[in-house]
Scaffold this active site. Structure first.
Site, mmCIF file in Angstrom:
data_model
loop_
_atom_site.group_PDB
_atom_site.id
_atom_site.type_symbol
_atom_site.label_atom_id
_atom_site.label_comp_id
_atom_site.label_asym_id
_atom_site.label_seq_id
_atom_site.Cartn_x
_atom_site.Cartn_y
_atom_site.Cartn_z
ATOM 1 N N HIS A 76 -63.415 11.013 25.544
ATOM 2 C CA HIS A 76 -63.345 12.550 25.548
ATOM 3 C C HIS A 76 -61.918 12.601 26.202
ATOM 4 C CE1 HIS A 76 -67.400 13.609 25.882
ATOM 5 N NE2 HIS A 76 -67.592 12.349 26.542
ATOM 6 N N ASN A 149 -72.665 17.652 27.125
ATOM 7 C CA ASN A 149 -72.214 17.484 25.769
ATOM 8 C C ASN A 149 -72.796 18.474 24.781
ATOM 9 O OD1 ASN A 149 -70.638 15.259 25.999
ATOM 10 N ND2 ASN A 149 -72.422 13.642 25.390
ATOM 11 N N TYR A 363 -67.307 8.346 37.682
ATOM 12 C CA TYR A 363 -66.245 9.469 37.400
ATOM 13 C C TYR A 363 -65.376 9.556 38.594
ATOM 14 C CZ TYR A 363 -68.527 10.958 33.363
ATOM 15 O OH TYR A 363 -69.144 11.135 32.005
HETATM 16 FE FE1 HDE Z 1 -68.928 10.527 30.421
HETATM 17 N N1 HDE Z 1 -66.986 9.709 31.061
HETATM 18 N N2 HDE Z 1 -69.731 8.807 30.885
HETATM 19 N N3 HDE Z 1 -70.541 10.997 29.800
HETATM 20 N N4 HDE Z 1 -68.105 12.309 29.841
HETATM 21 C C1 HDE Z 1 -65.899 10.412 31.056
HETATM 22 O O1 HDE Z 1 -64.539 10.694 32.946
HETATM 23 C C2 HDE Z 1 -69.006 7.657 31.565
HETATM 24 C C3 HDE Z 1 -71.645 10.418 29.700
HETATM 25 C C4 HDE Z 1 -68.742 13.399 29.455
HETATM 26 O O2 HDE Z 1 -63.374 16.780 29.766
HETATM 27 C C5 HDE Z 1 -64.744 9.759 31.777
HETATM 28 O O3 HDE Z 1 -62.883 11.952 33.694
HETATM 29 C C6 HDE Z 1 -69.963 6.746 31.839
HETATM 30 C C7 HDE Z 1 -73.091 11.435 29.123
HETATM 31 C C8 HDE Z 1 -67.730 14.521 29.322
HETATM 32 O O4 HDE Z 1 -62.484 15.590 31.450
HETATM 33 C C9 HDE Z 1 -65.428 8.653 32.390
HETATM 34 C C10 HDE Z 1 -71.230 7.177 31.200
HETATM 35 C C11 HDE Z 1 -72.332 12.668 28.961
HETATM 36 C C12 HDE Z 1 -66.767 13.886 29.560
HETATM 37 C C13 HDE Z 1 -66.730 8.659 31.877
HETATM 38 C C14 HDE Z 1 -71.010 8.342 30.844
HETATM 39 C C15 HDE Z 1 -70.956 12.320 29.166
HETATM 40 C C16 HDE Z 1 -66.654 12.555 30.069
HETATM 41 C C17 HDE Z 1 -63.527 9.653 30.853
HETATM 42 C C18 HDE Z 1 -72.583 6.238 31.409
HETATM 43 C C19 HDE Z 1 -72.994 13.786 28.611
HETATM 44 C C20 HDE Z 1 -65.249 14.551 29.673
HETATM 45 C C21 HDE Z 1 -62.552 10.644 31.944
HETATM 46 C C22 HDE Z 1 -72.956 6.161 32.653
HETATM 47 C C23 HDE Z 1 -73.998 14.324 29.543
HETATM 48 C C24 HDE Z 1 -64.815 15.565 30.878
HETATM 49 C C25 HDE Z 1 -63.109 10.962 32.779
HETATM 50 C C26 HDE Z 1 -63.606 16.001 30.642
HETATM 51 C C27 HDE Z 1 -65.761 11.761 30.541
HETATM 52 C C28 HDE Z 1 -67.803 7.877 31.843
HETATM 53 C C29 HDE Z 1 -72.011 9.054 30.092
HETATM 54 C C30 HDE Z 1 -70.060 13.450 29.213
HETATM 55 C C31 HDE Z 1 -64.605 7.298 31.640
HETATM 56 C C32 HDE Z 1 -69.876 5.583 32.991
HETATM 57 C C33 HDE Z 1 -74.298 10.883 29.291
HETATM 58 C C34 HDE Z 1 -68.062 15.691 28.760
HETATM 59 O O5 HDE Z 1 -65.323 8.095 33.534
#
Ligand code: HDE
Length: 692
Positions: A76, A149, A363
């Site tokens: 993202h 999402n 996060y």
């Molecule tokens: Fe994320 N995800 N994610 N994700 N995600 C990040 O956090 C992560 C997941 C989602 O506009 C990161 O601050 C793991 C699902 C959005 O700043 C990070 C797992 C969904 C955004 C991270 C998931 C998301 C992130 C990168 C599995 C939909 C952007 C930077 C357990 C429900 C937020 C940050 C923004 C961002 C990790 C799974 C949505 C790397 C470990 C499921 C919208 O921490």
């Protein structure tokens, strides 16, 4: 013991020395407040001599510049954001004690960041990709981050697989490409080996992943969360955002062309819509259900690869989100915003979804690594707007100046008249829902998944069979496109063998499109069942034939009829649309009758892909001349191929002929534009594209 004095430095006080050194607010200083006399020349030993180390301003300026970047988000990374307001439109105290849902009309500020997932911060806006929809509600009881999402399900069931998923979709490790694309070996290799991803793959290969604008996407909390009311009763809940403008997508050819025409297409659209006062809005819908209902479903509600059909549990609309202000500074706000799925408020709690559970610690960790300090919550965009205080102290970049000695608890300093600091409250504080129900009792420690998580295909089939035939053709074509980019034959074969569990027709269309003999059906861990198709899963079934929030490109040239242009523009704007004037030259052009007219954009730089519909008012001689201009011919050709409304004048007909535009219900005289609207004319598609 004397009461310690408040030693906080009074803000903006210079003592009486200040009176002697008044200076204007606009005086340029360095970061330590020293006024500067020259911002053009560094300090040198003589006009042609070496630069001196003692030039503290040069050193500070370059030092700061060298450190301007922070690590981009691992996923993202590319995002666009806006401020706004959330208003509760229906009180739901029976479900939750969450502060923002107690009273109809209650409101709180919000910050929303939309994003693509796979590409880097500088990548284009329109690749085929999932879109992030992250909302920070600044509520009176703390920040609630709904980090979702535009698709209601996810690729994987367990957080442990997330790094593998992301590694596979990102640029390949040895070659550093492709950027922002899932159409490559490693992604499809991983997907083929992870049958749980099949439902998400159906969504990813649908038009949901090539949205027209951020304003036209839905949003989903994805996981099952929990609502807790004032009596301590818990219920499960799923969150949905529904765009007031309706869902809308591009066609693949269009998305690819937009990437070249305007890499910032979505970012620009959001910014410009807000600037012109056309504020994007979403309704917040909830699906509320209890453990007893959940236990009767043929899927597990803790499995993030499954959705709950709206026909089973209809949405209750409980709020409205309006984005009404652009950030003042992209870095300070959009880039530094830090979302935490663990940010919930009293009345909202987590479920045991193993993907959500993993996110709860991921996060926080990410923010420390991106923003560099545990005090990232003090950055204005992240700080709660309600008071917050505790006994956490110090750390890098501490910007708060807590007073007094109370940095521990319990303490009895208040008894001596000193500040004792805040205390936890059982009445208003966050309490974790005490789980009951046998399904969730802690059991043995096992690395295992619940039985129903092994149904990988039923909902993938549900999604595919809920689409219109045109949407199904788009999905089959997207799969053919993506798998054609895969160079490993066995990976292609494996994916198609899985598709056979979803729908035989889909599998054979894709195999045919790849010129691949239909492979044997992959073994399914659990035989899929047929679920009742759901219209709510289709974009086309929900599309709105509206002008509202849409942008029409209006082509004119020298000698065009000014009155017709003015009339058409007024009619479009009255219907809620925006008009962008396009001409072969951007300077004021002489018109037939009326004043000369200036275009908003030049034809070659304003291809029709950036508009929702096109219109033209051209003098016959100019139209004739434009038949030799590739940009003009392509303008109509693309609008036609992308199934858009083409509203033309009689003079334009020669150009339409050259562009092979055939008359249909979407190719109309400009006087009919508002009536026909900007809806896509899908019936035209088989004439312009050979879909799988
Ligand atoms: Fe994320 N995800 N994610 N994700 N995600 C990040 O956090 C992560 C997941 C989602 O506009 C990161 O601050 C793991 C699902 C959005 O700043 C990070 C797992 C969904 C955004 C991270 C998931 C998301 C992130 C990168 C599995 C939909 C952007 C930077 C357990 C429900 C937020 C940050 C923004 C961002 C990790 C799974 C949505 C790397 C470990 C499921 C919208 O921490």
């Amino acid at each position: 013991m004397p009461k310690p004095k408040d030693r906080t430095t009074p803000k903006e006080t210079l003592g009486n020395a200040g009176e002697l050194h008044q200076r204007s607010e606009t005086a340029l200083t360095d970061n330590h407040g020293h006024p500067l006399s020259d911002n053009q020349n560094s300090l040198k030993a003589g006009a042609r001599g070496p630069t001196l180390l003692e030039d503290f301003f040069l050193r500070e300026k370059i030092f700061h510049f060298d450190h301007e970047r922070i690590p981009e988000r691992i996923v993202h990374a590319r995002g666009s954001a806006a401020h706004g307001e959330f208003v509760c439109t229906k009180a739901i105290p029976q479900y939750t004690k969450a502060s923002i849902f107690q009273k109809k009309g209650a409101s709180c500020p919000v910050f929303v960041r939309f994003s693509t997932v796979a590409g880097g911060a500088g990548s284009v806006d329109t690749p085929r990709d999932v879109r992030g929809f992250a909302t920070k509600f600044y509520t009176p009881t703390g920040n609630w981050d709904l980090v979702g999402n535009n698709i209601p399900v996810f690729f994987i069931q367990d957080a442990l697989k997330f790094p593998d998923l992301v590694h596979s979709v990102k640029m390949e490790a040895d070659r550093g490409y492709p950027q922002a694309a899932s159409a490559h070996d490693t992604f499809w290799d991983f997907i083929g080996l992870m049958p749980e991803s099949m439902h998400m793959i159906m969504w990813a290969m649908s038009d949901r992943t090539i949205p027209r604008t951020f304003r036209n996407i839905e949003g989903f909390g994805v996981h099952t969360f929990r609502f807790v009311n004032a009596s301590g009763e818990g219920r499960f809940v799923k969150f949905h955002w529904r765009p007031v403008l309706g869902l809308e997508s591009t066609v693949w050819d269009e998305a690819v062309k937009i990437a070249g025409a305007d890499p910032d297409f979505h970012r620009r659209d959001l910014y410009e819509a807000i600037e012109r006062g056309d504020f994007p809005q979403w309704d917040l819908g909830i699906q509320v259900f209890d453990e007893a209902w959940a236990s009767k479903q043929p899927y597990d509600v803790l499995d993030a690869t499954k959705l709950i059909p709206e026909e089973e549990i209809p949405l209750e609309i409980v709020g409205r989100l309006t984005l009404n202000r652009n950030p003042s500074n992209f870095f300070a706000e959009t880039e530094q915003s830090a979302f935490l799925p663990s940010n919930v408020i009293p009345g909202i709690d987590f479920s045991n979804d193993p993907l959500l559970q993993g996110r709860l610690f991921s996060y926080l960790d990410t923010q420390k690594s991106r923003l560099g300090t545990t005090n990232f919550h003090q950055i204005p965009i992240n700080a709660p707007k309600c008071p917050f205080h505790n006994f956490q102290r110090d750390g890098m970049m501490q910007t708060m100046v807590p007073s007094g000695r109370a940095n521990y608890e319990p303490n009895s300093l208040a008894e001596a008249g000193e500040e004792g600091g805040p205390r936890a409250s059982r009445e208003v504080g966050f309490t974790t829902f005490a789980e009951n129900g046998e399904r969730n009792q802690p059991e043995e420690k096992l690395r295992i998944r619940p039985e129903l998580f092994s149904d990988h295909y039923s909902q993938a089939r549900l999604f595919y069979r809920s689409q219109t035939s045109n949407e199904q053709a788009h999905m089959a074509s997207a799969l053919v496109f993506e798998l054609s980019k895969v160079t490993l034959e066995h990976v292609r074969v494996r994916v198609v063998s899985r598709l056979r569990n979803i729908d035989e027709d889909l599998a054979s269309r894709v195999a045919k499109g790849l010129a691949l003999p239909l492979p044997a059906k992959a073994e399914a861990a659990k035989e899929p069942i047929d679920m009742k198709p759901s219209d709510a899963l289709s974009i086309q079934k929900k599309a709105k034939a509206t002008m509202k929030g849409r942008k029409v490109g209006l082509l004119f040239s020298e000698g065009s009829d000014r009155a017709t242009i003015d009339e058409l523009k007024a009619a479009i704007e009255k219907a809620g649309g925006a008009v962008f004037l396009v001409a072969p030259k951007v300077g004021a052009l002489p018109m037939k009758g009326g004043q000369p007219l200036k275009a908003d954009g030049q034809l070659a730089g304003s291809p029709s892909v950036v508009f929702d519909a096109v219109a033209s008012v051209l003098a016959p001689a100019e139209a004739q001349r434009l038949t030799k201009d590739g940009a003009a011919v392509q303008w109509f050709m693309d609008a036609y191929a992308h199934c858009k409304t083409i509203a033309h004048c009689d003079g334009t007909k020669v150009l339409l002929e050259k562009a092979h535009v055939e008359k249909d219900e979407g190719v109309v005289h400009h006087s009919e534009l508002v009536k026909v609207g900007t809806k896509r004319h899908w019936a035209r598609e088989p004439k312009v594209r050979d879909l799988a």
